[in-house]
Design an enzyme around this catalytic site. Structure first.
Site, short mmCIF file in Angstrom:
data_model
loop_
_atom_site.label_atom_id
_atom_site.label_comp_id
_atom_site.label_asym_id
_atom_site.label_seq_id
_atom_site.Cartn_x
_atom_site.Cartn_y
_atom_site.Cartn_z
N GLY A 43 0.81 -1.16 0.06
CA GLY A 43 -0.01 -0.17 0.10
C GLY A 43 0.77 1.27 0.00
N GLU A 99 4.66 3.83 5.79
CA GLU A 99 3.50 2.93 5.80
C GLU A 99 2.24 3.76 5.25
OE1 GLU A 99 1.95 0.23 5.79
OE2 GLU A 99 1.70 -0.67 7.52
N ASP A 100 1.24 2.97 4.42
CA ASP A 100 0.36 3.77 4.06
C ASP A 100 -0.75 4.11 5.14
OD1 ASP A 100 -0.37 1.17 4.77
OD2 ASP A 100 -1.39 0.80 2.75
N ASP A 103 -4.08 1.28 11.45
CA ASP A 103 -5.50 1.11 11.76
C ASP A 103 -5.53 0.56 13.28
OD1 ASP A 103 -8.25 0.65 11.27
OD2 ASP A 103 -7.81 -1.26 10.37
N LYS A 131 -6.03 6.11 11.43
CA LYS A 131 -7.32 5.97 12.29
C LYS A 131 -7.06 5.86 13.44
CE LYS A 131 -8.67 2.95 8.62
NZ LYS A 131 -9.55 1.87 8.15
N PHE A 152 -13.25 2.68 5.83
CA PHE A 152 -12.28 1.80 5.07
C PHE A 152 -11.90 2.88 3.63
CE2 PHE A 152 -10.33 -1.30 2.57
CZ PHE A 152 -9.58 -1.96 3.66
N ASP A 159 -5.63 -0.43 -1.33
CA ASP A 159 -6.62 -1.28 -2.24
C ASP A 159 -7.56 -1.95 -1.21
OD1 ASP A 159 -4.99 -3.11 -0.48
OD2 ASP A 159 -5.52 -4.51 -1.87
N ARG A 165 -6.61 0.41 -6.26
CA ARG A 165 -5.02 0.86 -5.68
C ARG A 165 -4.79 2.18 -6.63
NH1 ARG A 165 -2.24 -2.07 -2.20
NH2 ARG A 165 -2.35 -4.32 -2.60
P1 IMP Z 1 -3.39 -2.41 11.23
O1 IMP Z 1 -2.29 -3.58 11.47
O2 IMP Z 1 -4.57 -2.65 11.54
O3 IMP Z 1 -2.78 -1.12 11.64
O4 IMP Z 1 -3.42 -2.47 9.71
C1 IMP Z 1 -2.38 -1.73 8.81
C2 IMP Z 1 -2.63 -2.49 7.43
O5 IMP Z 1 -4.07 -2.55 6.99
C3 IMP Z 1 -2.23 -1.43 6.37
O6 IMP Z 1 -0.96 -1.39 6.19
C4 IMP Z 1 -3.24 -1.54 5.32
O7 IMP Z 1 -2.62 -2.57 4.30
C5 IMP Z 1 -4.25 -2.12 5.84
N1 IMP Z 1 -5.78 -1.31 6.03
C6 IMP Z 1 -6.16 -0.79 7.27
N2 IMP Z 1 -7.17 0.14 7.05
C7 IMP Z 1 -7.39 0.02 5.68
C8 IMP Z 1 -7.92 0.85 4.68
O8 IMP Z 1 -8.81 1.83 5.19
N3 IMP Z 1 -7.70 0.53 3.54
C9 IMP Z 1 -6.99 -0.14 2.89
N4 IMP Z 1 -5.95 -0.69 3.70
C10 IMP Z 1 -6.35 -0.79 4.97
#
Ligand code: IMP
Length: 176
Positions: A43, A99-100, A103, A131, A152, A159, A165
């Site tokens: 991402g 990082e993108d 979450d 977020k 989301f 993506d 993407r």
């Molecule tokens: P975490 O481990 O829950 O913080 O998630 C991080 C990863 O989840 C990111 O690097 C993204 O690949 C994916 N992700 C989380 N939220 C989104 C979103 O809103 N759109 C797309 N990918 C997301």
């Protein structure tokens, strides 16, 4: 269950202005120091490409790493996998993870732990989107583009099941 592309949340011009400001903050922090930039696949590739082209020094080392917790769709599996660190020699180096989105924070906290085990001098995180309301582990990036609400989002590298993407703007996506 199908996915519906919703409205633009952050447009390309706004993203571009914010990325330029972030590049300025990063350049100020590191000065002339050499930097290992670790974009997290997949991402972050668009964000990172825009970011590195605005850093004043062109001899930074870039190594892609792979981490993820999303099996499919818009729900995290909670199980984080990290790949690409095996041959990474970052001992005593300055590392910037790109990082993108953060979450729950599980992906980044797992990646940070693995990277710190390799003995870098300093580790910082640059993230395009955050977020904070979704956090399961306490974590804050050092350089953050935008804080967003619990939606989301796709586009600008992000993506949903490998869809959307390549959109130039960031959109909200929903299940229907
Ligand atoms: P975490 O481990 O829950 O913080 O998630 C991080 C990863 O989840 C990111 O690097 C993204 O690949 C994916 N992700 C989380 N939220 C989104 C979103 O809103 N759109 C797309 N990918 C997301």
């Amino acid at each position: 269950m199908s996915l519906r592309l919703g409205p633009v949340l952050i447009g390309r011009d706004e993203i571009s202005k914010r990325v330029s400001l972030l590049a300025g903050e990063i350049a100020t922090y590191y000065g002339s120091q050499e930097l290992f930039i670790l974009p997290v696949l997949t991402g972050s590739f668009v964000f990172c490409a825009d970011l590195v082209r605005q850093l004043p020094h062109c001899n930074h080392i870039i190594r892609f790493v792979k981490a993820g917790s999303y099996g499919s769709s818009i729900h995290s599996s909670g199980k984080v996998s990290v790949n690409g660190l095996e041959k990474l020699d970052i001992e005593g180096k300055n590392v910037l993870i790109v990082e993108d989105i953060i979450d729950t924070g599980l992906t980044l906290s797992t990646l940070l732990k693995a990277i710190k085990q390799k003995g870098p001098k300093d580790v910082k995180v640059a993230v395009l989107l955050d977020k904070p309301s979704r956090r399961k582990v306490e974590l804050k990036a050092d350089f953050t583009g935008f804080e967003i609400e619990d939606k989301f989002v796709v586009g600008f590298g992000l993506d949903c099941n490998e869809q959307f993407r390549c959109l130039p703007d960031i959109h909200i996506v929903s299940e229907e």
